[in-house]
Design a protein around this motif. Structure first.
Motif, PDB file in Angstrom:
ATOM      1  N   GLU A  62       0.819  -1.216   0.000  1.00 34.87           N
ATOM      2  CA  GLU A  62       0.000   0.000   0.000  1.00 34.87           C
ATOM      3  C   GLU A  62       0.853   1.266   0.000  1.00 34.87           C
ATOM      4  O   GLU A  62       0.472   2.272  -0.597  1.00 34.87           O
ATOM      5  CB  GLU A  62      -0.972  -0.004   1.176  1.00 34.87           C
ATOM      6  N   VAL A  63       1.993   1.223   0.639  1.00 34.68           N
ATOM      7  CA  VAL A  63       2.913   2.370   0.620  1.00 34.68           C
ATOM      8  C   VAL A  63       3.354   2.646  -0.810  1.00 34.68           C
ATOM      9  O   VAL A  63       3.332   3.785  -1.279  1.00 34.68           O
ATOM     10  CB  VAL A  63       4.134   2.103   1.530  1.00 34.68           C
ATOM     11  N   VAL A  70       0.762   8.908  -6.670  1.00 32.89           N
ATOM     12  CA  VAL A  70       1.198  10.294  -6.502  1.00 32.89           C
ATOM     13  C   VAL A  70       2.137  10.689  -7.638  1.00 32.89           C
ATOM     14  O   VAL A  70       2.032  11.788  -8.196  1.00 32.89           O
ATOM     15  CB  VAL A  70       1.864  10.498  -5.123  1.00 32.89           C
ATOM     16  N   LEU A  71       3.065   9.804  -7.997  1.00 34.05           N
ATOM     17  CA  LEU A  71       3.970  10.098  -9.123  1.00 34.05           C
ATOM     18  C   LEU A  71       3.200  10.330 -10.416  1.00 34.05           C
ATOM     19  O   LEU A  71       3.542  11.219 -11.194  1.00 34.05           O
ATOM     20  CB  LEU A  71       4.966   8.960  -9.327  1.00 34.05           C
ATOM     21  N   GLU A  72       2.173   9.540 -10.645  1.00 29.98           N
ATOM     22  CA  GLU A  72       1.385   9.706 -11.870  1.00 29.98           C
ATOM     23  C   GLU A  72       0.711  11.067 -11.937  1.00 29.98           C
ATOM     24  O   GLU A  72       0.517  11.613 -13.011  1.00 29.98           O
ATOM     25  CB  GLU A  72       0.316   8.611 -11.958  1.00 29.98           C
ATOM     26  N   ARG A  73       0.355  11.621 -10.789  1.00 30.25           N
ATOM     27  CA  ARG A  73      -0.380  12.882 -10.750  1.00 30.25           C
ATOM     28  C   ARG A  73       0.514  14.106 -10.547  1.00 30.25           C
ATOM     29  O   ARG A  73       0.036  15.228 -10.585  1.00 30.25           O
ATOM     30  CB  ARG A  73      -1.419  12.824  -9.639  1.00 30.25           C
ATOM     31  N   SER A  74       1.784  13.882 -10.326  1.00 31.45           N
ATOM     32  CA  SER A  74       2.697  14.978  -9.986  1.00 31.45           C
ATOM     33  C   SER A  74       3.406  15.534 -11.210  1.00 31.45           C
ATOM     34  O   SER A  74       3.543  14.869 -12.232  1.00 31.45           O
ATOM     35  CB  SER A  74       3.753  14.484  -8.993  1.00 31.45           C
ATOM     36  N   GLU A 100      12.808   8.584 -15.618  1.00 36.05           N
ATOM     37  CA  GLU A 100      12.895   7.664 -16.755  1.00 36.05           C
ATOM     38  C   GLU A 100      11.709   6.721 -16.893  1.00 36.05           C
ATOM     39  O   GLU A 100      11.361   6.339 -18.006  1.00 36.05           O
ATOM     40  CB  GLU A 100      14.172   6.821 -16.622  1.00 36.05           C
ATOM     41  N   ASP A 101      11.107   6.345 -15.771  1.00 31.96           N
ATOM     42  CA  ASP A 101      10.078   5.304 -15.821  1.00 31.96           C
ATOM     43  C   ASP A 101       8.668   5.830 -15.610  1.00 31.96           C
ATOM     44  O   ASP A 101       7.732   5.052 -15.558  1.00 31.96           O
ATOM     45  CB  ASP A 101      10.366   4.228 -14.771  1.00 31.96           C
ATOM     46  N   SER A 102       8.507   7.123 -15.443  1.00 29.92           N
ATOM     47  CA  SER A 102       7.158   7.651 -15.275  1.00 29.92           C
ATOM     48  C   SER A 102       6.782   8.458 -16.509  1.00 29.92           C
ATOM     49  O   SER A 102       7.634   8.924 -17.247  1.00 29.92           O
ATOM     50  CB  SER A 102       7.061   8.502 -14.010  1.00 29.92           C
ATOM     51  N   SER A 103       5.493   8.582 -16.706  1.00 33.31           N
ATOM     52  CA  SER A 103       5.031   9.296 -17.884  1.00 33.31           C
ATOM     53  C   SER A 103       4.029  10.364 -17.471  1.00 33.31           C
ATOM     54  O   SER A 103       3.010  10.039 -16.879  1.00 33.31           O
ATOM     55  CB  SER A 103       4.377   8.301 -18.839  1.00 33.31           C
TER      56      SER A 103
END
Length: 123
Positions: A62-63, A70-74, A100-103
């Motif tokens: 869950e963490v 959060v990364l997806e929305r930031s 590198e790994d987020s879009s």
């Protein structure tokens, strides 16, 4: 510290598996759990081989789900680290994951914290 550097390729931030909006909640849950368990096995082997350990907090799916979402929305990632030893607390793999790994890719801002020097009334 030397052990951590030698095994940095194993001590990583777990990546969220690819997903689509067409996936059901059950499919997404299964995919995230499976991916996370694979990551946990890698961590368990590293802990056994090296004597290094991660906290129970880091072993909690869950963490990581919260971090993924959060990364997806930031637009930017801020890492707050203790100014006395910032490299000890800085997570290079989190920076790499964000960049590198987020879009879309995110920049990381490093914030040095020295709040313990403030008087209690200013904290």
């Amino acid at each position: 510290k030397r052990l951590e550097e030698e095994h940095a390729h194993r001590l990583t931030v777990p990546r969220r598996p690819a997903w689509t909006k067409e996936m059901t909640a059950e499919e997404l849950d299964y995919q995230e759990r499976t991916h996370f368990l694979d990551w946990r096995r890698t961590i368990a082997v590293a802990e056994e081989d090296t004597g290094l350990s991660v906290t129970p907090f880091e072993k909690n799916l869950e963490v990581w789900r919260q971090l993924w979402r959060v990364l997806e929305r930031s637009h930017v990632v801020a890492q707050v680290v203790d100014a006395r030893n910032p490299l000890f607390y800085y997570c290079e793999d989190l920076r790499r994951y964000a960049a590198e790994d987020s879009s879309p890719p995110k920049q990381t801002v490093l914030i040095l914290n020295k709040a313990d020097l403030l008087p209690l009334e200013h904290r």
